[in-house]
Design a protein around this motif. Structure first.
Motif, short mmCIF file in Angstrom:
data_model
loop_
_atom_site.label_atom_id
_atom_site.label_comp_id
_atom_site.label_asym_id
_atom_site.label_seq_id
_atom_site.Cartn_x
_atom_site.Cartn_y
_atom_site.Cartn_z
N GLN A 149 0.85 -1.19 0.00
CA GLN A 149 0.00 0.00 0.00
C GLN A 149 0.89 1.24 0.00
O GLN A 149 2.12 1.14 0.04
N ASN A 150 0.28 2.39 -0.05
CA ASN A 150 1.02 3.65 -0.04
C ASN A 150 1.59 3.91 1.36
O ASN A 150 0.87 4.32 2.26
N GLY A 151 2.87 3.66 1.53
CA GLY A 151 3.52 3.94 2.81
C GLY A 151 3.52 2.78 3.79
O GLY A 151 3.99 2.93 4.92
N TYR A 152 3.03 1.61 3.39
CA TYR A 152 3.05 0.45 4.30
C TYR A 152 2.79 -0.83 3.53
O TYR A 152 2.42 -0.81 2.34
N MET A 153 3.01 -1.96 4.20
CA MET A 153 2.72 -3.29 3.65
C MET A 153 1.90 -4.06 4.68
O MET A 153 2.11 -3.89 5.89
N GLU A 154 1.02 -4.93 4.20
CA GLU A 154 0.08 -5.55 5.11
C GLU A 154 -0.03 -7.05 4.88
O GLU A 154 0.08 -7.53 3.74
N GLY A 155 -0.22 -7.79 5.97
CA GLY A 155 -0.44 -9.23 5.93
C GLY A 155 -1.56 -9.60 6.88
O GLY A 155 -2.30 -8.73 7.37
N TYR A 158 8.98 14.76 5.23
CA TYR A 158 8.46 13.46 5.69
C TYR A 158 7.06 13.57 6.30
O TYR A 158 6.59 12.64 6.95
N GLU A 159 6.38 14.70 6.08
CA GLU A 159 5.05 14.89 6.66
C GLU A 159 4.06 13.83 6.18
O GLU A 159 3.24 13.33 6.96
N LYS A 160 4.14 13.47 4.91
CA LYS A 160 3.20 12.50 4.35
C LYS A 160 3.34 11.15 5.04
O LYS A 160 2.33 10.53 5.42
N LEU A 185 4.54 10.54 8.01
CA LEU A 185 4.09 10.66 9.40
C LEU A 185 2.56 10.59 9.47
O LEU A 185 2.01 9.95 10.39
N SER A 186 1.88 11.21 8.51
CA SER A 186 0.41 11.15 8.51
C SER A 186 -0.09 9.74 8.22
O SER A 186 -1.13 9.32 8.74
N ILE A 187 0.67 8.98 7.41
CA ILE A 187 0.29 7.58 7.14
C ILE A 187 0.41 6.76 8.42
O ILE A 187 -0.48 5.95 8.75
N ILE A 188 1.50 6.96 9.17
CA ILE A 188 1.68 6.24 10.44
C ILE A 188 0.55 6.59 11.41
O ILE A 188 -0.01 5.71 12.09
N LYS A 189 0.20 7.87 11.47
CA LYS A 189 -0.88 8.30 12.37
C LYS A 189 -2.19 7.61 12.01
O LYS A 189 -2.92 7.14 12.90
#
Length: 699
Positions: free
Chosen positions: A26-32, A80-82, A84-88
């Motif tokens: 995904q945009n800014g992360y990976m998922e399982g 890196y604001e984008k 950080l917002s994904i992590i939030k």
């Protein structure tokens, strides 16, 4: 329910995601099924600038200092604001049960995770995974039993204390020193690690400058044995082979062609063990001594790249030993890498000794054998791999022979030394050039003839200027000279935290000294500049140059990490020091500094050949008044799109080599990469500044 995992960088996140079977990108992360893997890009947050706390701090005024915030605060790093917002957003997902910090297992890694946790006000259970490598096997093992992040409080406190104290000393002392001594001419950088490191370079240069050579004489002779084989020998008398007066030596012409006899022969069998495994500092010293064009900072960045690709263990280590729990893992690595070497695995305490491991074990390869390494990566990886394999090869064996020759009618004797290699042992993996001579076969009472002789005039020599290798060794030992006799005691200082900086910061300190104009590098050697000399001799805060004081501060940080001292005790000490230091600078006599000392030349202009210097907005040609348009802009949009900006080191390398390698660039997808760039001139004659960056090779 799922667990959110924070890696330090995108490429490490990919390693974790692969091991934990998180295949959905995904945009800014990976998922399982069980995990969601996201990442920082190093630090996503930074401390407030002084002007962020109070508007009047935007104006540099001596009355504003000392400035000590009532509460330290953090702000977003714009690029890196984008992320950080994904992590939030991920933290706030209803299906996220826990937050797992899987950043690097050191102070900085802990700080990266903690600042994000605090800034985002994470209210879910937080856990910590500490790994020395990111191989699939190691990742799975680490995630089997993550530890509560609350157990990392002492490491967090040490990290925060390091960051806040460096901010306080750097902001206050740099600002006040600049206002006091060089307002309008440049910036005087002052730092907790910079100043004692500068003092080490200064001390060595002053010893060399004050050194007075002393003349001495040696009598060298060539002997020939009954088989016609020649060898050299040195005259000595009363255990002395260096003579201040030439008249103390026998007349050459009167001793040539005299007969002699081997009065004594002594042969000793000796063994030489391999050097210990690398820590970061010894790796940096080794690589920079073998490759003069390399810097310690380049070694660190290359090793970090290998670590993030899972080819080596964690590079920012101080240890030269391995944890005893790693025996089985290292046996597996050894079997994979030994090839046709006549080597045998050894689990002795010379290699595996937990009592001599501080934080992280020594640097080793992992069981993942790399392919398609870059040229730089090959240099660093092969050094680490060979040093690892050396531990399991035989000791090098040689015979050392010393003979005494008695010459008829002569007071005093001659001696000759030689060395015969019996078994190369570990040295088959590392070329070591021996200066020892090889003697022909000789036995006691053999007759020899002196063929010729010569009195040689010599002068005592000063010590050599520091190299990055020798400087880092002294930083590791807090200025104590390392010898074979005191090696264990020096190692004890390192393990107890009594040192200048850390493995992660020493290379950066040397680079900052160069950029600040305090030291210069010519070939392998480092030299104090006029500005650096004036700083050491005139800057009033003498405790900053005191190696013991700096070592004491680093020792306290180490004690905080091990829960021996409280965070507030250290910060109280730093607050008092900052106030006193600012007061000292304000009331000190003026220091005469020339403007030219701050316009440090970075190289020659490719347009007209004049010096390129740093300006407020750009690095440009000093011949600009005559119409030269060459400029490299600090806020260049092309570099900014990849999360970078032009720095002194980048400009210096570009001007020297015609191209420059920039590391840790950020792609549009958020992954990091390295690339080579050139700065080329366009054909547009109407363009006021016709130069632009061009990527020429992506690594």
């Amino acid at each position: 329910m799922k667990q959110l995992v924070l890696a330090e960088k995108p490429n490490v996140a990919q390693k974790i995601a692969k091991a934990l079977e998180c295949k959905i990108k995904q945009n800014g992360y990976m998922e399982g099924e069980k995990y969601v893997i996201t990442w920082a890009s190093g630090h996503l947050l930074k401390l407030y600038d002084a002007r962020d706390y109070e508007p009047e701090m935007a104006r540099w005024d001596m009355d504003n200092f000392p400035f000590i915030p009532q509460k330290f605060r953090y702000k977003k790093i714009k690029s890196y604001e984008k992320q950080l917002s994904i992590i939030k957003r991920l933290v706030q997902r209803n299906d996220i049960e826990n937050f797992i910090v899987a950043t690097d297992a050191d102070r900085e890694g802990q700080l990266i995770g903690e600042t994000i946790i605090d800034f985002l006000k994470v209210n879910k259970p937080v856990y910590r995974v500490l790994r020395n490598e990111w191989t699939p096997e190691d990742v799975k093992k680490g995630f089997e039993n993550p530890i509560p992040n609350s157990e990392m409080k002492s490491l967090k406190d040490a990290a925060v204390c390091r960051q806040w104290s460096d901010w306080l000393i750097g902001i206050n002392l740099t600002s006040v020193a600049t206002l006091k001594y060089v307002a309008g001419k440049g910036v005087l950088n002052v730092g907790r690690v910079l100043m004692p490191t500068l003092k080490l370079v200064y001390d060595r240069d002053m010893v060399i400058k004050k050194f007075v050579p002393e003349k001495y004489f040696k009598l060298m002779a060539i002997f020939i044995n009954e088989n016609g084989e020649r060898f050299s020998a040195v005259y000595f008398k009363d255990k002395q082979d260096k003579f201040k007066n030439e008249k103390e030596l026998p007349e050459i012409l009167s001793i040539v062609n005299r007969k002699g006899v081997i009065k004594n022969k002594k042969t000793t069998s000796k063994t030489e063990n391999s050097p210990h495994l690398f820590n970061l500092s010894t790796l940096q010293g080794y690589i920079t001594s073998k490759n003069p064009a390399w810097t310690s900072d380049k070694v660190l960045k290359t090793a970090q790249s290998l670590y993030e690709k899972s080819f080596i263990t964690y590079p920012r280590t101080e240890s030269m030993y391995l944890e005893e729990s790693l025996v089985d893992k290292m046996r597996k690595v050894f079997e994979l890498l030994k090839g046709s070497l006549d080597a045998k695995f050894d689990d002795s305490r010379r290699i595996f000794d937990s009592s001599k491991v501080s934080g992280h074990s020594a640097l080793t390869p992992t069981y993942i054998v790399p392919e398609n390494l870059t040229r730089d990566e090959k240099i660093v990886y092969n050094a680490i791999k060979n040093r690892f394999l050396m531990q399991f090869l035989k000791s090098a064996k040689y015979e050392e022979t010393r003979i005494i020759i008695c010459v008829e009618g002569l007071q005093g004797d001659f001696y000759a030394k030689g060395r015969i290699e019996v078994d190369k042992g570990w040295k088959i993996l590392e070329y070591v050039n021996s200066k020892d001579s090889i003697l022909p076969p000789l036995a006691a009472l053999d007759k020899v003839t002196m063929e010729n002789a010569e009195i040689k005039e010599n002068f005592t020599s000063p010590p050599l200027h520091h190299t990055e290798k020798s400087l880092i060794v002294l930083m590791m030992s807090c200025g104590k000279k390392v010898t074979r006799k005191n090696n264990e005691s020096v190692l004890g200082n390192v393990l107890s935290g009594f040192k200048i900086g850390t493995a992660a910061t020493r290379a950066d300190a040397i680079e900052k000294l160069k950029s600040a104009g305090y030291i210069t590098k010519k070939g392998r050697y480092l030299y104090i500049s006029d500005l650096g000399r004036k700083m050491v001799e005139n800057f009033p805060v003498k405790s900053l140059f005191d190696l013991n004081y700096t070592g004491h501060l680093e020792k306290i940080l180490s004690d905080i990490e091990y829960n021996k001292i409280r965070k507030d005790q250290y910060l109280s000490l730093i607050y008092d020091f900052t106030r006193e230091a600012v007061d000292l600078i304000k009331n000190a006599p003026d220091m005469v500094l020339k403007k030219g000392e701050f316009s440090k030349t970075l190289g020659k202009c490719p347009e007209c050949g004049h010096d390129v210097i740093e300006g407020r907005k750009a690095f440009g040609c000093s011949n600009w008044k005559a119409g030269c348009r060459f400029a490299i802009w600090k806020d260049d949009k092309y570099l900014a799109s990849m999360g970078k900006k032009a720095t002194k080191s980048i400009v210096r390398e570009l001007l020297q080599n015609g191209k420059v390698r920039i590391m840790d660039l950020k792609s549009r997808k958020g992954t990091l990469f390295d690339a080579y760039f050139m700065y080329i001139k366009s054909d547009d004659k109407e363009n006021k500044y016709p130069y632009r960056w061009k990527m020429v090779l992506k690594k």
